[in-house]
Design a protein around this motif. Structure first.
Motif, PDB file in Angstrom:
ATOM      1  N   ASP A 216       0.831  -1.212   0.000  1.00 24.08           N
ATOM      2  CA  ASP A 216       0.000   0.000   0.000  1.00 24.08           C
ATOM      3  C   ASP A 216       0.859   1.253   0.000  1.00 24.08           C
ATOM      4  O   ASP A 216       1.725   1.400   0.866  1.00 24.08           O
ATOM      5  CB  ASP A 216      -0.879   0.035   1.257  1.00 24.08           C
ATOM      6  CG  ASP A 216      -2.073  -0.877   1.122  1.00 24.08           C
ATOM      7  OD1 ASP A 216      -2.405  -1.242  -0.027  1.00 24.08           O
ATOM      8  OD2 ASP A 216      -2.657  -1.230   2.165  1.00 24.08           O
ATOM      9  N   PHE A 217       0.564   2.159  -0.912  1.00 29.53           N
ATOM     10  CA  PHE A 217       1.285   3.429  -0.966  1.00 29.53           C
ATOM     11  C   PHE A 217       0.793   4.338   0.156  1.00 29.53           C
ATOM     12  O   PHE A 217      -0.419   4.486   0.347  1.00 29.53           O
ATOM     13  CB  PHE A 217       1.042   4.074  -2.344  1.00 29.53           C
ATOM     14  CG  PHE A 217       1.769   5.371  -2.551  1.00 29.53           C
ATOM     15  CD1 PHE A 217       3.160   5.418  -2.481  1.00 29.53           C
ATOM     16  CD2 PHE A 217       1.074   6.540  -2.826  1.00 29.53           C
ATOM     17  CE1 PHE A 217       3.840   6.613  -2.674  1.00 29.53           C
ATOM     18  CE2 PHE A 217       1.750   7.734  -3.034  1.00 29.53           C
ATOM     19  CZ  PHE A 217       3.131   7.772  -2.945  1.00 29.53           C
ATOM     20  N   LEU A 218       1.675   4.933   0.899  1.00 27.97           N
ATOM     21  CA  LEU A 218       1.367   5.850   2.007  1.00 27.97           C
ATOM     22  C   LEU A 218       0.240   5.345   2.905  1.00 27.97           C
ATOM     23  O   LEU A 218      -0.869   5.918   2.915  1.00 27.97           O
ATOM     24  CB  LEU A 218       1.016   7.245   1.463  1.00 27.97           C
ATOM     25  CG  LEU A 218       2.149   8.040   0.847  1.00 27.97           C
ATOM     26  CD1 LEU A 218       1.660   9.378   0.323  1.00 27.97           C
ATOM     27  CD2 LEU A 218       3.302   8.258   1.824  1.00 27.97           C
ATOM     28  N   PRO A 219       0.495   4.297   3.658  1.00 28.38           N
ATOM     29  CA  PRO A 219      -0.564   3.698   4.477  1.00 28.38           C
ATOM     30  C   PRO A 219      -1.143   4.635   5.544  1.00 28.38           C
ATOM     31  O   PRO A 219      -2.210   4.349   6.086  1.00 28.38           O
ATOM     32  CB  PRO A 219       0.126   2.493   5.143  1.00 28.38           C
ATOM     33  CG  PRO A 219       1.579   2.668   4.923  1.00 28.38           C
ATOM     34  CD  PRO A 219       1.776   3.583   3.765  1.00 28.38           C
ATOM     35  N   ALA A 220      -0.467   5.767   5.816  1.00 25.56           N
ATOM     36  CA  ALA A 220      -0.982   6.679   6.856  1.00 25.56           C
ATOM     37  C   ALA A 220      -2.175   7.509   6.387  1.00 25.56           C
ATOM     38  O   ALA A 220      -2.824   8.178   7.196  1.00 25.56           O
ATOM     39  CB  ALA A 220       0.136   7.611   7.320  1.00 25.56           C
ATOM     40  N   ILE A 221      -2.467   7.502   5.066  1.00 29.04           N
ATOM     41  CA  ILE A 221      -3.642   8.250   4.593  1.00 29.04           C
ATOM     42  C   ILE A 221      -4.621   7.295   3.906  1.00 29.04           C
ATOM     43  O   ILE A 221      -4.288   6.137   3.640  1.00 29.04           O
ATOM     44  CB  ILE A 221      -3.264   9.435   3.653  1.00 29.04           C
ATOM     45  CG1 ILE A 221      -2.526   8.945   2.402  1.00 29.04           C
ATOM     46  CG2 ILE A 221      -2.438  10.463   4.390  1.00 29.04           C
ATOM     47  CD1 ILE A 221      -2.271  10.051   1.389  1.00 29.04           C
ATOM     48  N   ASP A 222      -5.839   7.801   3.623  1.00 31.15           N
ATOM     49  CA  ASP A 222      -6.858   6.940   3.020  1.00 31.15           C
ATOM     50  C   ASP A 222      -6.483   6.551   1.589  1.00 31.15           C
ATOM     51  O   ASP A 222      -5.778   7.286   0.899  1.00 31.15           O
ATOM     52  CB  ASP A 222      -8.215   7.650   3.043  1.00 31.15           C
ATOM     53  CG  ASP A 222      -8.861   7.526   4.417  1.00 31.15           C
ATOM     54  OD1 ASP A 222      -8.655   6.486   5.070  1.00 31.15           O
ATOM     55  OD2 ASP A 222      -9.537   8.474   4.843  1.00 31.15           O
ATOM     56  N   ARG A 223      -6.993   5.388   1.171  1.00 24.42           N
ATOM     57  CA  ARG A 223      -6.625   4.849  -0.141  1.00 24.42           C
ATOM     58  C   ARG A 223      -6.982   5.783  -1.287  1.00 24.42           C
ATOM     59  O   ARG A 223      -6.235   5.923  -2.248  1.00 24.42           O
ATOM     60  CB  ARG A 223      -7.276   3.472  -0.366  1.00 24.42           C
ATOM     61  CG  ARG A 223      -6.826   2.335   0.555  1.00 24.42           C
ATOM     62  CD  ARG A 223      -5.332   2.113   0.612  1.00 24.42           C
ATOM     63  NE  ARG A 223      -4.676   3.085   1.445  1.00 24.42           N
ATOM     64  CZ  ARG A 223      -3.411   3.503   1.293  1.00 24.42           C
ATOM     65  NH1 ARG A 223      -2.693   3.068   0.322  1.00 24.42           N
ATOM     66  NH2 ARG A 223      -2.881   4.380   2.092  1.00 24.42           N
ATOM     67  N   ASP A 224      -8.167   6.444  -1.204  1.00 23.37           N
ATOM     68  CA  ASP A 224      -8.546   7.327  -2.314  1.00 23.37           C
ATOM     69  C   ASP A 224      -7.587   8.518  -2.402  1.00 23.37           C
ATOM     70  O   ASP A 224      -7.213   8.954  -3.494  1.00 23.37           O
ATOM     71  CB  ASP A 224     -10.007   7.788  -2.192  1.00 23.37           C
ATOM     72  CG  ASP A 224     -10.328   8.388  -0.835  1.00 23.37           C
ATOM     73  OD1 ASP A 224      -9.544   8.171   0.122  1.00 23.37           O
ATOM     74  OD2 ASP A 224     -11.357   9.075  -0.720  1.00 23.37           O
ATOM     75  N   MET A 225      -7.150   9.030  -1.237  1.00 21.38           N
ATOM     76  CA  MET A 225      -6.231  10.170  -1.245  1.00 21.38           C
ATOM     77  C   MET A 225      -4.846   9.716  -1.734  1.00 21.38           C
ATOM     78  O   MET A 225      -4.177  10.417  -2.499  1.00 21.38           O
ATOM     79  CB  MET A 225      -6.114  10.780   0.157  1.00 21.38           C
ATOM     80  CG  MET A 225      -7.408  11.311   0.721  1.00 21.38           C
ATOM     81  SD  MET A 225      -8.172  12.613  -0.272  1.00 21.38           S
ATOM     82  CE  MET A 225      -7.230  14.060   0.190  1.00 21.38           C
ATOM     83  N   ALA A 226      -4.425   8.520  -1.289  1.00 22.76           N
ATOM     84  CA  ALA A 226      -3.120   7.987  -1.713  1.00 22.76           C
ATOM     85  C   ALA A 226      -3.118   7.799  -3.234  1.00 22.76           C
ATOM     86  O   ALA A 226      -2.112   8.056  -3.904  1.00 22.76           O
ATOM     87  CB  ALA A 226      -2.824   6.673  -1.007  1.00 22.76           C
TER      88      ALA A 226
END
Ligand code: FAD
Ligand code: AMP
Length: 475
Positions: A216-226
């Motif tokens: 997962d790319f940038l797991p600290a933010i939501d998937r739609d934002m990532a």
């Protein structure tokens, strides 16, 4: 009190230690600050990782490279053409060094103005708050204090079989001093530092490949934002390879050969320079003796309570040494809160409302919880999003990429989180932080007048959208 007795000694002069020391001195405490960092000129260079080899120099290079990139790629739409654009890397690096020197030198003046006993050297805590002080240019001695604050910060994590030499295989220090644009620049870790430094050298013309072990790319933010962010980075030709774990790298003939596994097969790639940006760990080496009574966690951080008290009486620890986000503003606020607690005030920091920023283009900023966290915690929420493409300012600027998303409690409407992907996200995440600190609601943000035309109108519209009444989009 003798010359060697203090109310408080801070060990480490990064944003945590120096801000805490200044606040302690303001409160009338006899304060010593020990920091070991020296500049290239041999002069003291307080300010820690942040000022010397972190936040500030990275932002200086991000800005220089952004200008270079914009003038070549983004100005033609405004009717501006510029031929023969070039970049002088020496000059760019010199500007960065000047900015750093101005800030570190400014701190030394501030210490004087606040009558802080500043020692350029190393400090080590022993039992009963005795501190062994080893100045860079004189004999060691012992000082004692009623309170000691450990603020030694962090150092980069290393990975097996990848040895940093800061010539070809770099950590953050080397990545800020590359003397020419590498043709191929490899980055291990697509986190905050990897993305920022990858962006710098990509904008300057390097072919940049980032290897990230997670799927997962940038797991600290939501998937739609990532997804929005990842799409933009792809357009910028940042080659981000998810699920790729690096197993080793070696230098030969001025090139770096990197080995990785993509979850199925082993591969190799050759780069001119390689950055290792796989996170940072607490800098506890040689900081406190075994009998100092300071306990550590399993992760090697200094163990503290909510007020930054360690297991040893009147010994405190702050910043990157302890739990919570490894961010400069978090470290500073902890330093200030500890100084106030020592002075008998109610020092306090709310880790739930610490904002995060990644200074890529678009910038990524967030605060509070994500949808995934709220779901995990069984908290019912409503969400509202608004794209910058529907803001007048974004379009007028020619930079309307990204969106704002706001999460609020389904019942009380209290703000629970906000994520922004877009230009200047770092600046206007602040308004959501303020609203959250005041336990504000999405309705509060929705009823506040926002200047027009500004990018912050997207925050306003996202807040309206939580209640499905955004004006400039279909709800
Ligand atoms: P530090 O800044 O690490 O300072 C600790 C200081 O103590 C160091 O100078 C160290 O040499 C000194 N020291 C250690 N041990 C001793 C000892 N025994 N005696 C004397 N001195 C000692 N954060 C942000 O918020 N925004 C950003 O944009 C950002 N960008 C970053 C970019 C990069 C490339 C990196 C590496 C980090 C970045 N960070 C950013 C993180 C930020 O730099 C840290 O969170 C912050 O510096 C932590 O502050 P600190 O005071 O805890 O420790
Ligand atoms: P940050 O903590 O934001 O600096 O990000 C560091 C990133 O490096 C994390 O996303 C890790 O998953 C990633 N990482 C750690 N080890 C490896 C490795 N061996 N190969 C590729 N990525 C890694």
């Amino acid at each position: 009190m003798s010359d060697k007795e203090f109310d408080v000694i801070f060990i480490g002069g990064g944003p945590g230690g120096y801000a805490g020391a200044i606040r302690a001195a303001q409160l009338g405490l006899k304060t010593m600050l020990i920091d070991d960092r020296k500049g290239d000129d041999g002069k003291p260079a307080p300010g820690g990782t942040c000022l010397n080899v972190g936040c500030i120099p990275s932002k200086a290079l991000l800005d220089s490279s952004k200008h270079f990139h914009h003038i070549q790629h983004d100005y033609t739409a405004h009717g501006i053409t510029a031929d023969g654009v070039s970049i002088d890397i020496d000059k760019m690096l010199e500007r960065k060094r000047k900015v750093v020197k101005q800030l570190t030198g400014g701190l030394v003046q501030l210490f004087k103005a606040n009558k802080i006993e500043f020692v350029n050297g190393r400090g080590k805590l022993f039992s009963d708050r005795q501190v062994e002080v080893t100045p860079n240019d004189s004999e060691k001695y012992t000082a004692t204090a009623k309170h000691v604050v450990l603020a030694a910060g962090s150092v980069p994590f290393s990975i097996p079989n990848v040895e940093v030499d800061n010539e070809y295989i770099l950590d953050n220090v080397g990545a800020l001093e590359i003397p020419e644009v590498p043709q191929r620049f490899g980055v291990i870790g697509a986190g905050v530092i990897g993305l920022e430094m990858g962006s710098v050298w990509s904008r300057l013309g390097a072919e940049v490949v980032l290897f990230e072990a997670l799927d997962d790319f940038l797991p600290a933010i939501d998937r739609d934002m990532a997804k929005v962010a990842q799409r933009e980075f792809r357009k910028q030709k940042l080659d981000i390879r998810m699920g790729c774990k690096v197993s080793g790298a070696e230098v030969s003939d001025g090139k770096v050969k990197l080995s990785y596994n993509d979850g199925q097969d082993d591969h190799e790639e050759v780069f001119d320079r390689l950055l290792v940006a796989v996170g940072r760990k607490a800098a506890t080496d040689n900081l406190a003796s075994d009998d100092s009574g300071v306990d550590r966690t399993d992760r090697g951080q200094i163990k503290v309570d909510a007020h930054c008290r360690t297991s040893a009486e009147n010994v405190w620890a702050i910043g990157d040494l302890v739990r919570g986000p490894m961010l400069a503003h978090k470290a500073s606020e902890e330093g200030i809160a500890v100084a106030e607690s020592i002075a008998g005030q109610a020092g306090h920091i709310n880790l739930e409302t610490v904002p995060w920023v990644i200074y890529t283009d678009p910038e990524i900023a967030w605060v509070g919880k994500t949808e995934a966290q709220l779901e995990d915690e069984d908290i019912e929420y409503r969400s509202g999003a608004f794209p910058f493409a529907a803001t007048g300012r974004g379009l007028a600027m020619g930079n309307a990429v990204g969106q704002v998303k706001i999460l609020a409690d389904a019942e009380t409407d209290e703000l629970l989180g906000c994520q922004i992907v877009g230009a200047y996200a770092s600046e206007f995440i602040g308004e959501v932080v303020v609203a959250m600190e005041f336990n504000g609601s999405a309705e509060d943000l929705a009823r506040i007048v926002h200047a027009h035309p500004t990018l912050s109108e997207a925050v306003h519209e996202a807040a309206l959208s939580v209640d499905k009444r955004a004006i400039h989009k279909a709800n």
